[in-house]
Write a protein that holds these residues in place. Sequence first.
Motif: not given
Length: 462
Positions: A126-138
């Motif tokens: 799920s990480i790539p989609d969440f990164v694209r949407l701005g859901v999670i932080r590195a």
Amino acid sequence: MEQNGLMKSKSLRSESLFEGQKHEDFEFASFFRILINRYYKSLLIALLICFISVNFATAVEIKVWRFGGILAEHNWEKKKITEWNKQNSDVQIAWSNQDWATKREKVISAFKSGQLPDILVMDGPSIPDFVRLGVIRALDDVDRNMVSSWKNRFVPEIWDTTKYKGKFYAIPTYVDVTTFLTYNKAFVKTPPTTWQELKDVAKNLKGKSNKIPMVIAATKGTNDVNLWEGIAYANGCRWLNEKGDKVVINDRGCVDALQLYKDLVTGGLTEDNPQEIDYYKAIVLLLEESAIMSQSMSWLKAIDSEVKGSKNPDYGLTVFPKNANPTGSYPSANVIMAPTSAGMLTSQSKNVKAAMKFLNYFASQEFQAGWDGDPIPGRVPATKENWASPDVSKVYPDLVKLYNKGTLFNGAVPMPAFPGLVQMETYMGEALQSVVMGQQDVQSALDRVAAKSQRVLKKVSK
């Protein structure tokens, strides 16, 4: 004498008055001490209440949503969270278990309404989609030194499963690994290592008993698609080209991997209706001794612990046979893997420092220890220390041998993970079914998947 009597009387009255004065002074002093004692007690109580109130007022609550998991994991996590909350009055964890089936919908809905928790514990793909949407932080953007301190605890290939575009986004506890071959040792003494050997062993088993020689899972479900992806990636297949701008799922390596399914079905070496048998049912057939060989993922042992009808066959677990000469355009992957219980920091956390303090604990061996095979069975652990535990050897003797030889993760790559993949895998599930049911030839089925998936990729890349 009268004068002496009068003087004595006055003396007695003076003594009496003095004693009375002393008594009054004593009572006043006692009363004063009581007041002081009560005052200080009240003050002490007030200060204590104030201290407790301030302490509770300054305690930060970190909300965690954990998606999926088996009962043993839930019990372990509850135990560790209880211990944490007792030992860390400044950071209190509010941990809640969430439904796996609706994880993406729940997270995206909460993100849009600004209601995300501080931490998500869920799957790496799920990480790539969440990164694209701005859901999670590195996490390494938040505290690079802290993240660096974790790295050496983890198996390098597993550590990389939660990296995306060079950034580290989540702490794994274990990985699901695919694809393996599970086989009944009473019928298969030496497991096949190539596709041709697999066909030969299955043909040899056919007719010798009423058992299914080889079970393949070919429903539209994600697990079944992942099983095929593991076999295909070992043959040099990939979803996307190296630039990530073109779908290549109809490459020769992918075509031949799906042709293997068709050959097994048309050769009568599988169950009658593989399009109706998902991964779980396939493993149950093997555990009930209705089948001799089956595809499997690493969490076979978790299923084994739940199947009531299991006859407890003596089975082996090894990496799925490979094409002797891979035909794909990309390197052969030994296995593919993905974490399904990884700790992520959301972009809406208002208490980042406190959340990172807990994630530091999440990455510690104290928290990770539960995934060494006891009390949590059937998981491939993420930390090196867990691989050295005698408990994991009891659960995965075959995999521990491969790990110690250095061959289990050699050439392993993360499971496919990029924006739009979820939709593309539904197309692949449809292709699996159409091929095993004889409705389409392999090349046409994958050409269709590639064309539809390219449109999805274009859409999500805008």
